[in-house]
Design a protein around this motif. Sequence first.
Motif, mmCIF file in Angstrom:
data_model
loop_
_atom_site.group_PDB
_atom_site.id
_atom_site.type_symbol
_atom_site.label_atom_id
_atom_site.label_comp_id
_atom_site.label_asym_id
_atom_site.label_seq_id
_atom_site.Cartn_x
_atom_site.Cartn_y
_atom_site.Cartn_z
ATOM 1 N N ALA A 113 22.060 -9.942 50.990
ATOM 2 C CA ALA A 113 21.462 -9.722 49.666
ATOM 3 C C ALA A 113 21.087 -11.055 49.037
ATOM 4 C CB ALA A 113 22.435 -8.971 48.769
ATOM 5 N N GLU A 114 20.036 -11.041 48.237
ATOM 6 C CA GLU A 114 19.621 -12.267 47.555
ATOM 7 C C GLU A 114 20.715 -12.762 46.615
ATOM 8 O OE1 GLU A 114 15.835 -12.151 45.691
ATOM 9 O OE2 GLU A 114 14.795 -11.373 47.451
ATOM 10 N N ASP A 115 21.395 -11.846 45.953
ATOM 11 C CA ASP A 115 22.495 -12.174 45.053
ATOM 12 C C ASP A 115 23.651 -11.243 45.400
ATOM 13 O OD1 ASP A 115 24.312 -12.305 42.899
ATOM 14 O OD2 ASP A 115 22.745 -12.888 41.497
ATOM 15 N N THR A 116 24.656 -11.768 46.086
ATOM 16 C CA THR A 116 25.731 -10.925 46.600
ATOM 17 C C THR A 116 26.499 -10.244 45.477
ATOM 18 O OG1 THR A 116 25.952 -12.455 48.458
ATOM 19 C CG2 THR A 116 27.730 -10.874 48.129
ATOM 20 N N LEU A 117 26.793 -10.971 44.392
ATOM 21 C CA LEU A 117 27.535 -10.373 43.282
ATOM 22 C C LEU A 117 26.713 -9.301 42.581
ATOM 23 C CD1 LEU A 117 29.615 -13.128 41.437
ATOM 24 C CD2 LEU A 117 30.439 -10.997 42.452
ATOM 25 N N ALA A 118 25.409 -9.520 42.450
ATOM 26 C CA ALA A 118 24.554 -8.508 41.835
ATOM 27 C C ALA A 118 24.512 -7.257 42.690
ATOM 28 C CB ALA A 118 23.142 -9.064 41.629
ATOM 29 N N GLY A 165 29.911 -18.394 57.139
ATOM 30 C CA GLY A 165 29.729 -18.196 55.711
ATOM 31 C C GLY A 165 31.061 -17.870 55.033
ATOM 32 N N ASP A 166 31.097 -17.992 53.722
ATOM 33 C CA ASP A 166 32.340 -17.786 52.974
ATOM 34 C C ASP A 166 32.946 -16.408 53.205
ATOM 35 O OD1 ASP A 166 32.085 -20.322 51.953
ATOM 36 O OD2 ASP A 166 31.281 -19.675 50.013
ATOM 37 N N LEU A 167 32.100 -15.379 53.347
ATOM 38 C CA LEU A 167 32.625 -14.018 53.469
ATOM 39 C C LEU A 167 33.259 -13.760 54.825
ATOM 40 C CD1 LEU A 167 29.892 -11.874 51.665
ATOM 41 C CD2 LEU A 167 31.929 -12.982 50.729
ATOM 42 N N ARG A 168 33.044 -14.655 55.771
ATOM 43 C CA ARG A 168 33.656 -14.502 57.089
ATOM 44 C C ARG A 168 35.045 -15.129 57.152
ATOM 45 N NH1 ARG A 168 29.197 -15.359 61.851
ATOM 46 N NH2 ARG A 168 31.030 -14.714 63.034
ATOM 47 N N LEU A 169 35.370 -15.945 56.169
ATOM 48 C CA LEU A 169 36.619 -16.704 56.199
ATOM 49 C C LEU A 169 37.759 -15.923 55.543
ATOM 50 C CD1 LEU A 169 35.177 -20.196 55.198
ATOM 51 C CD2 LEU A 169 35.676 -19.330 57.501
ATOM 52 N N PRO A 170 39.016 -16.260 55.859
ATOM 53 C CA PRO A 170 40.156 -15.577 55.238
ATOM 54 C C PRO A 170 40.080 -15.625 53.710
ATOM 55 C CG PRO A 170 40.898 -16.966 57.044
ATOM 56 C CD PRO A 170 39.439 -17.276 56.843
ATOM 57 N N GLY A 171 40.237 -14.479 53.088
ATOM 58 C CA GLY A 171 40.228 -14.387 51.638
ATOM 59 C C GLY A 171 38.865 -14.276 51.002
ATOM 60 N N GLY A 172 37.800 -14.460 51.787
ATOM 61 C CA GLY A 172 36.455 -14.459 51.207
ATOM 62 C C GLY A 172 36.048 -13.124 50.623
ATOM 63 N N ASP A 179 35.910 -11.173 41.998
ATOM 64 C CA ASP A 179 34.846 -11.700 41.137
ATOM 65 C C ASP A 179 33.946 -10.587 40.628
ATOM 66 O OD1 ASP A 179 35.839 -14.234 41.568
ATOM 67 O OD2 ASP A 179 34.290 -14.814 43.020
ATOM 68 N N GLY A 180 33.856 -9.496 41.378
ATOM 69 C CA GLY A 180 33.036 -8.363 40.970
ATOM 70 C C GLY A 180 33.761 -7.387 40.058
ATOM 71 N N GLY A 181 34.977 -7.717 39.648
ATOM 72 C CA GLY A 181 35.703 -6.874 38.712
ATOM 73 C C GLY A 181 36.415 -5.701 39.349
ATOM 74 N N VAL A 246 38.721 -3.562 50.626
ATOM 75 C CA VAL A 246 38.443 -2.347 49.853
ATOM 76 C C VAL A 246 38.977 -2.554 48.447
ATOM 77 C CG1 VAL A 246 38.773 0.147 49.686
ATOM 78 C CG2 VAL A 246 38.686 -0.956 51.940
ATOM 79 N N GLY A 247 38.140 -2.269 47.463
ATOM 80 C CA GLY A 247 38.556 -2.385 46.069
ATOM 81 C C GLY A 247 38.370 -1.082 45.315
ATOM 82 N N ARG A 248 39.124 -0.942 44.250
ATOM 83 C CA ARG A 248 39.019 0.250 43.387
ATOM 84 C C ARG A 248 38.298 -0.125 42.108
ATOM 85 N NH1 ARG A 248 44.030 1.421 43.098
ATOM 86 N NH2 ARG A 248 44.039 2.998 44.747
ATOM 87 N N THR A 249 37.396 0.760 41.679
ATOM 88 C CA THR A 249 36.688 0.510 40.423
ATOM 89 C C THR A 249 37.663 0.715 39.266
ATOM 90 O OG1 THR A 249 35.956 2.794 40.256
ATOM 91 C CG2 THR A 249 34.492 1.275 41.388
ATOM 92 N N THR A 250 37.516 -0.101 38.240
ATOM 93 C CA THR A 250 38.466 -0.064 37.132
ATOM 94 C C THR A 250 37.869 0.490 35.852
ATOM 95 O OG1 THR A 250 37.867 -2.358 36.590
ATOM 96 C CG2 THR A 250 39.777 -2.017 38.021
ATOM 97 N N ARG A 251 36.569 0.772 35.855
ATOM 98 C CA ARG A 251 35.965 1.273 34.627
ATOM 99 C C ARG A 251 36.196 2.776 34.471
ATOM 100 N NH1 ARG A 251 31.557 3.725 36.603
ATOM 101 N NH2 ARG A 251 30.676 2.953 38.555
#
Length: 251
Positions: A113-118, A165-172, A179-181, A246-251
């Motif tokens: 993606a052009e902007d991973t967080l977006a 890339g950062d996402l391939r490393l431990p903790g990435g 960071d995505g909430g 895997v993350g859970r949405t909090t909203r």
Amino acid sequence: MNGADPGRWSAVAEGWAQLWGGFAEPAWDAVLAAAGAGRGTRVLDVGCGAGDLLVHLAGRGAAAAGIDPAPGMVAYARARLPGADIRLGTADHLPWPDAVFDLAVSVNALQFAEDTLAALAELTRVTVPGGHVAVANWAEGSRNDLTVIEDAVARADGEEPWPDGDLRLPGGLEELLHDGGLTPVAAGIAEVPWRAADDDTLVRGVLLGEEPATVAAMAPTVITAARPFRTPDGGYRLVNAFRYAVGRTTR
């Protein structure tokens, strides 16, 4: 092959499905188990490619939808799953309303993606409150037999191997979800072996999407580099690894 080039992915949709289609199944199953996905779960596969995960989900009774930026991949996936909701588009503009999926997952795609967080924000937006968002991709090169062959090809072509890339490393991936909430609920590594029946299959798989002249020129390099992974029957077994979170949405 350029992972962010939809045109080149379109051209190799059938080859990808035949050569690589189900190899990431151990990572899929780890993600689905962590998210509690099963029969009736509404799942969106972002970067669905040739529809391999969608077929897997349908076999589990999930209500699966998909999206991919490569027209050829979308067409191939639709042919495999007639009537499924499979759309052409990108991760940063998902054409679904808010809160319609129980799980949004992206396997080996979000990093393009052009902007991973977006893009992650879009996956979160279309997921119900308390639902799950999952990301998986290749682990660092040192965990992948395929890296040995890819590095040999790069050097034979006069190039330096690509760094991790950062996402391939431990903790990435966990950091990305944070960071995505999202609230991380699971993370790990899944072993994803890839098998090739013979030299020809090995070369076609490793050099998928390359021009015929390049394939012919690089075939000896591929075969030589893959020698440590040769099996007694004349095939090859490459042991690789995917990281997932895997993350859970909090909203």
